[in-house]
Design a protein around this motif. Structure first.
Motif: not given
Length: 835
Positions: A237-245, A309-313
């Motif tokens: 949830a954090q990686a794809y949408y920047g939110i908690d599950a 959201r875009p994948n971040r390094v």
């Protein structure tokens, strides 16, 4: 010739039974029994009628024998299978979880709960099932196992169906239930072997009997891989949408559920060409939610694809994150909260005391005032510049901001916590606080007060020290003659403070510094006259803690970096109690604060007026100008800033001469300017608080100026502040407050918070102090006074750019004493000698 030889019958031939007698009891004509010559029974040649029933009986016997053998074989197979299943059930034990399944990252949060950093090799953060939104849970069930709550742990029919769908091109489907997948993720591994599949089968059956469905689903959600190096739905949830599950809606949950089928292929950011396939799978999940009654058709129609959201390094520890994480880890270990081995196990969620707005303000201030002014390609000295800063709330002891360096992944050492640069004259207030708290006297018997006069001659030998002869040099070797303690603090006169340290007792000074907050083992904090000049190498954070004690009226409250810690989403880690002690008396601390306000209003730290808040502080410079400091505070916020010089290759300390294009960097320059920018930004929108001070009587009354904040915040002079009057320094220390004079400060203030009046109150009664009108000419740039000295007004090195030196004396604020008015602050008599 006729052969009468009888032929041998064929194998298996049986002689026919004797024919029954004829009607007359005889034989048929021709001698053949039963009638026709050569005829067979029943009219057929060679066959007797009695043989047909026998053949049928023999066939039935053969069929019965075959059926019995078949039934026996089937029973045998069933028994063997049942035995194998029984043996497998009892022989295959539920193993320990595999190492990868239990590995988690530790998550570090700001005080408000927003994410600060993640630390760990595996990006996983386990959560309770209740911390996953209901929509997300239903989406996963719709995608992977719609009969999960009603079915068993294994589903042979689903396994066959999955194999058929895979063969017919309807997508890779293992046919495993969620329970089986959880077993594979948590207990076994991903290898495709019959042995692993058999173990998975038996463990799933056992697990379904021993654990609840909710426990299994929770484990599955925490161990499944979602792509982008994320394990578990919280990390996903954090990686794809920047939110908690817990914040996932139906559309987002359906996309994450779709990823379980093929994490990499369905990442529409990494593989935009697969967007069509991802949409098909996403719709399949949502349609399943409707079919199961978890989503209404109307709600389904309203949903649109939630692009991730875009994948971040992976920048988990870049910037300031790494410095903060390491500082928190050190704090946890030093205070016996968690050991390094505990943290290595992962799964901790750590709320720090850092406030995100304050942290952003501190980072922005350092970058704007220091880092953005460096040109390492053009100036070699700029390559050596380092900066460290820390801020504490004095009322709670909580660290609210920290700056460790330009970037943790580029520069590992945390400049906020390192203990290898001298603190310089920022140590001098500890000497003054000790003298005031102990009721100390000069070597000739006069009580030490802010207005006590000392000899400020540079290289003057310290009196009363039994050790080796000590002759401290002032900044630029400047002599001041007779000078008050207050003015000596403003101008950071080494000769005065070295003598005062001996008068008070260097061991007492050291003990007070520890009680204020410096660690007992601070390097180079030796009980000698030089202790007053700041030869100790305390860290920026150490100094912030000690100054927070002064700001909180002498109450020492150990600093903390931790608000709360939990493990695996629920278990709370207990934190030790922080005991508050009175390091020095309130009057001693407040009187010290009053003197330090003069350093900001008309001493070496006038740049701090840019904060637009009532402030107190002290500048400092390390020996050979290898570091410049400013430690200051308002009633609500304490911050310490240090600019250091260090060779990036050898790590050797380097002078800051020429850095930032300046002849010299002193505490009243970049450090004080950074402090002002930080405090102004961090305090934006908050009403300015006035100092509430209680000062001693019998030492004169010093009216300290108050500049109206330039950000429009309203404030007024504290009713407990007053002006210092001329007192008899040779008296016992007590005076009648009714004889005290008061003043009304009507000095104006410009927009930047600086006073529009000129001239400081130099000595008692506001008269210029001896030596204020001049002094020895500045020495050559090569001369240096030693640690603890600061640039007094006009002490810029030759060749320094204009505008970076302190303001000329004639333009510094002057605050006259108006006699005849009673002081509004509380008066306390000085203790007698030996008290």
């Amino acid at each position: 010739m006729k052969n009468h030889r009888r032929k041998e019958p064929f194998q298996g031939w049986r002689r026919p039974a004797a024919p029954a007698p004829g009607p007359e009891g005889g034989q048929h004509p021709g001698g053949h029994p039963g009638g026709h010559r050569g005829g067979s029974p029943g009219g057929s040649r060679g066959e007797h009628p009695a043989t047909a029933p026998a053949e049928r009986r023999a066939g039935r016997r053969r069929a019965l024998l075959t059926w019995r053998f078949t039934l026996l074989g089937l029973v045998t197979v069933i028994l063997v299978c049942a035995g194998a299943l029984t043996a497998g059930y009892f022989l295959v034990k539920i193993p320990r979880a595999n190492a990868l399944a239990t590995m988690q990252s530790n998550v570090f949060l700001y005080a408000d709960g927003s994410r600060l950093a993640r630390d760990g090799d595996v990006n996983r953060e386990s959560v309770e099932l209740s911390q996953v939104s209901e929509d997300a849970r239903h989406a996963v069930l719709a995608a992977e196992d719609r009969d999960f709550y009603d079915g068993s742990g294994v589903d042979p029919q689903a396994m066959v169906r999955g194999a058929w769908n895979t063969v017919t091109g309807k997508g890779r489907q293992s046919g495993s239930t969620i329970t089986q997948q959880y077993v594979k993720n948590y207990y076994l591994g991903q290898e495709q072997t019959l042995t692993r599949k058999a173990k998975e089968f038996f463990i799933a059956i056992k697990l379904d009997r021993e654990k609840s469905k909710d426990e299994i689903l929770q484990g599955y959600l925490n161990t499944s891989y979602f792509g982008r190096n994320t394990y578990g739905i919280q990390a996903a949830a954090q990686a794809y949408y920047g939110i908690d599950a817990s914040e996932l809606d139906a559309a987002q949950g359906a996309y994450l559920a779709a990823l379980l089928n093929s994490p990499n292929a369905y990442d529409v950011d990494a593989y935009p060409e697969n967007r069509k396939k991802a949409l098909v799978r996403w719709n399949y999940v949502l349609d399943g939610m409707v079919k199961e009654g978890w989503l209404t058709p109307k709600e389904r129609t309203a949903l649109t694809f939630p692009a991730p959201r875009p994948n971040r390094v992976n920048t988990a520890l870049s910037g300031q994150r790494g410095y903060v994480v390491n500082a928190v880890k050190a704090y946890l270990a030093d205070h016996d909260i968690l050991e390094e081995a505990d943290l290595d196990g992962g799964g901790y969620r750590i709320w720090t005391t850092l406030r995100k707005p304050a942290q952003d303000a501190l980072v922005g201030a350092v970058e704007e005032e220091v880092m953005d002014n460096l040109k390492p390609d053009a100036r070699d000295a700029d390559k050596n510049v380092r900066a460290g800063a820390a801020a504490i709330d004095p009322r709670t002891g909580k660290v609210v901001a920290m700056y460790g360096g330009t970037d943790y992944v580029k520069q590992y050492t945390n400049n906020a916590t390192r203990r290898d640069f001298q603190v310089g004259s920022t140590f001098k207030p500890f000497v003054l606080a000790t003298a005031l708290d102990q009721g100390a006297r000069t070597h000739d018997g006069r009580p030490i007060t802010p207005q006590t006069m000392y000899d400020g001659t540079s290289k003057r030998a310290v009196q009363g020290w039994p050790g080796a002869r000590y002759t401290p040099e002032n900044e630029d070797d400047r002599s001041y003659g007779e000078i008050s303690v207050s003015e000596a603090t403003d101008k950071s006169v080494n000769a005065v403070y070295a003598q005062m340290a001996v008068d008070v007792g260097p061991d007492r000074v050291r003990r007070t510094a520890v009680e204020l907050g410096l660690p007992e083992g601070t390097p180079d904090m030796v009980a000698s006259p030089s202790i007053a000049l700041g030869t100790a190498t305390a860290s920026v954070l150490d100094m912030a803690q000690a100054y927070a004690t002064l700001a909180d009226h002498g109450r020492h409250r150990p600093y903390t970096l931790i608000e709360k810690i939990t493990r695996n989403g629920s278990e709370t880690v207990s934190l030790p109690e922080r005991e508050t002690t009175q390091a020095v008396s309130r009057v001693a601390a407040d009187t010290t604060t009053s003197v330090l306000r003069g350093v900001v209003s008309g001493g070496t730290a006038t740049a701090a007026l840019g904060a637009g808040r009532p402030a107190a502080g002290k500048t400092g410079t390390a020996e050979e100008d290898t570091a410049a400091w400013f430690a200051g505070y308002t009633p609500d916020l304490v911050a310490v800033v240090s600019v250091m010089g260090q060779d990036p290759e050898t790590a050797a300390h380097k002078p800051l001469y020429g850095a930032m294009g300046l002849g010299r960097i002193n505490g009243g320059g970049a450090p004080a300017e950074t402090w002002a920018a930080f405090v102004k930004d961090a305090s934006k929108g908050k009403k300015a608080s006035a100092f509430d001070l209680q000062v001693r009587s019998g030492s004169g009354n010093l009216k300290l100026p108050y500049a109206v904040p330039s950000d429009g915040a309203s404030a007024s002079a504290s009713p407990s502040e007053g002006t210092w009057d001329s007192g008899d320094e040779d008296s016992t220390g007590s005076s009648d407050s009714s004889d005290s004079s008061d003043s009304s400060d009507s000095s104006g203030s410009s927009e930047d918070g600086r006073s529009s009046e000129g001239g400081p109150a130099g000595g008692p009664g506001g008269d210029p102090a001896p030596g204020a009108s001049g002094g020895p000419a500045s020495p050559s740039p090569g001369a240096h006074p030693g640690p603890g000295s600061d640039d007094a007004p006009g002490d810029t090195l030759p060749g320094a750019p204009p505008g970076h030196g302190p303001p000329p004396r004639e333009h510094r604020p002057f605050h006259p004493v108006v006699p005849g008015l009673a002081p509004p602050y509380e008066q306390h008599p000085w203790p007698r000698q030996g008290a």
